[in-house]
Design an enzyme around this catalytic site. Structure first.
Site, PDB file in Angstrom:
ATOM      1  N   TYR A 163     -15.201  18.489 -29.205  1.00 17.72           N
ATOM      2  CA  TYR A 163     -14.842  19.754 -30.372  1.00 17.72           C
ATOM      3  C   TYR A 163     -12.872  19.185 -30.296  1.00 17.72           C
ATOM      4  CZ  TYR A 163     -17.438  23.711 -29.738  1.00 17.72           C
ATOM      5  OH  TYR A 163     -18.463  24.153 -29.820  1.00 17.72           O
ATOM      6  N   SER A 205     -19.832  32.832 -32.618  1.00 17.60           N
ATOM      7  CA  SER A 205     -19.476  33.218 -33.978  1.00 17.60           C
ATOM      8  C   SER A 205     -19.313  34.693 -34.153  1.00 17.60           C
ATOM      9  CB  SER A 205     -20.903  32.658 -34.943  1.00 17.60           C
ATOM     10  OG  SER A 205     -19.994  32.577 -36.012  1.00 17.60           O
ATOM     11  N   PRO A 206     -19.106  35.574 -33.361  1.00 16.04           N
ATOM     12  CA  PRO A 206     -20.034  37.027 -33.169  1.00 16.04           C
ATOM     13  C   PRO A 206     -18.905  37.635 -34.425  1.00 16.04           C
ATOM     14  CG  PRO A 206     -17.802  36.249 -31.757  1.00 16.04           C
ATOM     15  CD  PRO A 206     -18.238  35.555 -31.986  1.00 16.04           C
ATOM     16  N   LEU A 207     -18.457  37.469 -34.847  1.00 11.89           N
ATOM     17  CA  LEU A 207     -17.169  37.621 -36.170  1.00 11.89           C
ATOM     18  C   LEU A 207     -18.242  37.048 -37.864  1.00 11.89           C
ATOM     19  CD1 LEU A 207     -13.393  37.678 -34.992  1.00 11.89           C
ATOM     20  CD2 LEU A 207     -15.155  39.797 -34.924  1.00 11.89           C
ATOM     21  N   ALA A 208     -19.013  36.251 -37.291  1.00  7.20           N
ATOM     22  CA  ALA A 208     -19.469  35.387 -38.853  1.00  7.20           C
ATOM     23  C   ALA A 208     -18.699  34.526 -39.166  1.00  7.20           C
ATOM     24  CB  ALA A 208     -20.056  36.487 -39.568  1.00  7.20           C
ATOM     25  N   GLY A 209     -17.730  33.543 -38.219  1.00  8.09           N
ATOM     26  CA  GLY A 209     -17.069  32.980 -38.439  1.00  8.09           C
ATOM     27  C   GLY A 209     -15.993  33.039 -39.257  1.00  8.09           C
ATOM     28  N   GLY A 210     -15.457  34.468 -39.572  1.00  9.03           N
ATOM     29  CA  GLY A 210     -14.129  34.845 -39.113  1.00  9.03           C
ATOM     30  C   GLY A 210     -14.594  35.998 -41.583  1.00  9.03           C
ATOM     31  N   LEU A 211     -15.817  35.994 -41.460  1.00 12.72           N
ATOM     32  CA  LEU A 211     -16.731  36.417 -42.447  1.00 12.72           C
ATOM     33  C   LEU A 211     -15.938  37.877 -42.130  1.00 12.72           C
ATOM     34  CD1 LEU A 211     -19.775  35.135 -43.642  1.00 12.72           C
ATOM     35  CD2 LEU A 211     -17.415  35.009 -44.967  1.00 12.72           C
ATOM     36  N   LEU A 212     -16.235  38.853 -41.042  1.00 14.52           N
ATOM     37  CA  LEU A 212     -15.887  40.170 -40.307  1.00 14.52           C
ATOM     38  C   LEU A 212     -14.578  40.312 -39.064  1.00 14.52           C
ATOM     39  CD1 LEU A 212     -19.522  40.600 -38.932  1.00 14.52           C
ATOM     40  CD2 LEU A 212     -18.145  41.339 -40.693  1.00 14.52           C
TER      41      LEU A 212
END
Length: 337
Positions: A57, A228-235
């Site tokens: 990373y 990615s619980p927020l879909a990479g920021g989509l949510l």
């Protein structure tokens, strides 16, 4: 009054970890190094005791963004995190990963395999410990399956590292269901320790793991750590930015079906008068076997929003409505293609 952070047990480890785990994939980019150090301190003050990183990373070109110093001139995320944890290492459950490419030579890891050889694991762990300024990791992940290396080799290597006191537990990341069970069933007859948990991509708009991976995790008694619980920021309220979804780490754009599901979640959030983050995190925390959610806030403001989002609970009716946003995958039956 703000409720305290809640904690959950990772099965078989004796470790209680916060429902939110601070991810560091974009440390050095968003946030930049100085802000990332402050973010770590703020997360610990908020009750987050679980921090996730990897040896790959930070200063790789796939994380590059306009206006940010180029990859060769950035520090590794592990180095930034090591600076942040000076004086407070004992307050966190610290995990890192090995397996992804960290160079161009034949034995420097690979997306195609070879990153779980004994040579690579042991050598990279020494580098990781030096960067982090610690003498051990609490959890060390096999970042991805390695089709080039016999499972017995890397299982025995992780077991040896536990015996040497360099790591407390090892775990798996992005493995399929059959690969999870291969690992568990290969370890036990040899008297080797089994993996402690499994990290996988999962969200209300991305439920593929429910078909095979989660049942296998449950059968193998592995806690599930979600990235990615927020879909990479989509949510999140950042939806609409160019750098959301898998594009944050060099991945593909979301599918049309995913975009439709994301819009539905935002519509529900607006109708219910809730932040969309509450819906996304609350839905996951209500799922069986979920131990912790890896989030990657890019600022202290975003961190505060995510911590606040875990304080709310969703009603049975709201959870049922969210279940319908993305249909669950069809169950896998023997003989089904």
């Amino acid at each position: 009054m703000r409720l305290p952070m809640r904690y959950r047990m990772l099965d078989g480890t004796g470790l209680e970890v916060s429902e939110l785990c601070l991810g560091s994939a974009t440390f050095g980019v968003a946030p930049v190094a100085e802000a990332a150090i402050a973010l770590v301190h703020r997360a610990i003050d908020a009750g987050i005791n679980f921090i996730d990183t990897a040896n790959s990373y930070g200063n790789q070109s796939r994380f590059d963004r306009a206006g940010v110093v180029a990859a060769p001139h950035r520090a590794w995320a592990e180095e930034i995190l090591g600076t942040a944890l000076m004086g407070c290492r004992d307050r966190v459950v610290l995990s890192s990963k090995v397996g992804e490419p960290v160079g161009s030579t034949p034995n420097s890891g690979s997306w195609e395999g070879g990153g779980l050889t004994r040579r690579h694991i042991v050598g990279q762990l020494e580098t990781t410990l030096r960067r982090l300024g610690t003498d051990h990791l609490d959890i060390y992940y096999a970042h991805h399956p390695d089709p080039k290396t016999p499972v017995e080799e890397w299982l025995s290597t992780f077991d040896d590292l536990i015996r040497a006191g360099k790591i407390r537990h090892y775990a798996l990341s992005t493995f399929t269901g059959w690969q999870l069970m291969e690992s568990v069933l290969s370890a036990r007859p040899r008297g080797l320790r089994a993996p402690a948990c499994h990290q996988t991509r999962y969200s209300v708009v991305d439920r593929w793991v429910e078909r095979e991976v989660l049942p296998a995790s449950r059968h193998g008694h592995l806690s599930t750590v979600v990235f990615s619980p927020l879909a990479g920021g989509l949510l999140t309220s950042s939806y609409g930015s160019a750098l959301v979804g898998a594009s944050r780490w060099g991945g593909p754009a979301p599918s049309l079906a995913t975009e439709a599901a994301v819009r539905r979640c935002h519509d529900l959030a607006r109708d219910w008068g809730r932040p969309v983050e509450e819906l996304a995190l609350g839905w996951l925390l209500a799922r069986q076997d979920v131990g912790s959610l890896v989030v990657g806030p890019e600022s202290s403001v975003q961190l505060e929003e995510l911590v606040a989002a875990t304080e709310a609970s969703l009603s049975a009716e709201e959870l049922a409505e969210l279940d319908g946003v993305t249909p669950p995958p069809e169950p896998f039956w023997h003989g089904q293609s």
